[in-house]
Design a protein around this motif. Structure first.
Motif, PDB file in Angstrom:
ATOM      1  N   GLN A   1       0.599  -1.354   0.481  1.00  0.00           N
ATOM      2  CA  GLN A   1       0.230   0.019   0.133  1.00  0.00           C
ATOM      3  C   GLN A   1       0.884   1.162  -0.231  1.00  0.00           C
ATOM      4  O   GLN A   1       0.885   2.481  -0.527  1.00  0.00           O
ATOM      5  N   LEU A   2       1.989   1.486   0.922  1.00  0.00           N
ATOM      6  CA  LEU A   2       2.700   2.617   0.405  1.00  0.00           C
ATOM      7  C   LEU A   2       3.539   2.241  -0.599  1.00  0.00           C
ATOM      8  O   LEU A   2       3.576   3.842  -1.026  1.00  0.00           O
ATOM      9  N   PHE A   3       3.848   1.325  -1.028  1.00  0.00           N
ATOM     10  CA  PHE A   3       4.762   1.660  -1.859  1.00  0.00           C
ATOM     11  C   PHE A   3       4.481   1.922  -3.519  1.00  0.00           C
ATOM     12  O   PHE A   3       4.299   3.110  -4.117  1.00  0.00           O
TER      13      PHE A   3
ATOM     14  N   GLU B   1      -3.381   2.412  -5.761  1.00  0.00           N
ATOM     15  CA  GLU B   1      -4.375   2.047  -4.881  1.00  0.00           C
ATOM     16  C   GLU B   1      -5.286   1.077  -4.709  1.00  0.00           C
ATOM     17  O   GLU B   1      -4.906  -0.200  -3.352  1.00  0.00           O
TER      18      GLU B   1
ATOM     19  N   SER C   1       1.007   3.506  -3.643  1.00  0.00           N
ATOM     20  CA  SER C   1       0.527   4.813  -3.001  1.00  0.00           C
ATOM     21  C   SER C   1       1.330   5.912  -3.945  1.00  0.00           C
ATOM     22  O   SER C   1       0.456   6.918  -4.248  1.00  0.00           O
ATOM     23  N   LEU C   2       2.119   5.851  -3.803  1.00  0.00           N
ATOM     24  CA  LEU C   2       3.498   6.862  -4.622  1.00  0.00           C
ATOM     25  C   LEU C   2       3.212   6.764  -5.424  1.00  0.00           C
ATOM     26  O   LEU C   2       3.218   7.405  -6.598  1.00  0.00           O
ATOM     27  N   VAL C   3       2.758   5.865  -6.319  1.00  0.00           N
ATOM     28  CA  VAL C   3       2.638   5.450  -7.849  1.00  0.00           C
ATOM     29  C   VAL C   3       0.957   5.896  -7.872  1.00  0.00           C
ATOM     30  O   VAL C   3       0.886   6.382  -9.512  1.00  0.00           O
ATOM     31  N   GLY C   4      -0.028   5.838  -7.553  1.00  0.00           N
ATOM     32  CA  GLY C   4      -0.973   5.920  -7.916  1.00  0.00           C
ATOM     33  C   GLY C   4      -2.130   4.814  -7.907  1.00  0.00           C
ATOM     34  O   GLY C   4      -2.960   4.914  -9.079  1.00  0.00           O
TER      35      GLY C   4
END
Length: 87
Positions: free
Chosen positions: A35-37, A44, A39-42
């Protein structure tokens, strides 16, 4: 001569579809890291899909190999009773 020892996995209680608390915790950590990784990419929604797929692969593995552990323990116990080394 070969020494037989019971497996420690025999005493672990399964909680959900044969998974232990450690397995569920591992799935939660996997989901959080993904989720952390993502969410940066978009993306979710992708971590929940990947976690679900990982759980689908993990459940049959855990259900298949737990039965063998009980059989191995009973064979170990029977072997010790026959040899007179129960205590």
């Amino acid at each position: 001569m070969k020494t037989f020892n019971p497996s420690k996995i025999l005493n672990i209680k399964s909680n959900f579809f044969g998974l232990t608390l450690d397995d569920l915790l591992g799935l939660m950590v996997f989901y959080t890291v993904c989720q952390l990784f993502f969410s940066l990419v978009g993306l979710e929604i992708l971590p929940i899909i990947l976690t679900f797929i990982l759980a689908l692969f993990l459940v049959p593995i855990r259900l298949k190999y737990r039965r063998g552990v009980i059989k191995d323990y009973l064979f170990f116990l029977f072997h010790r009773i026959i040899n007179g080394k129960l205590f």
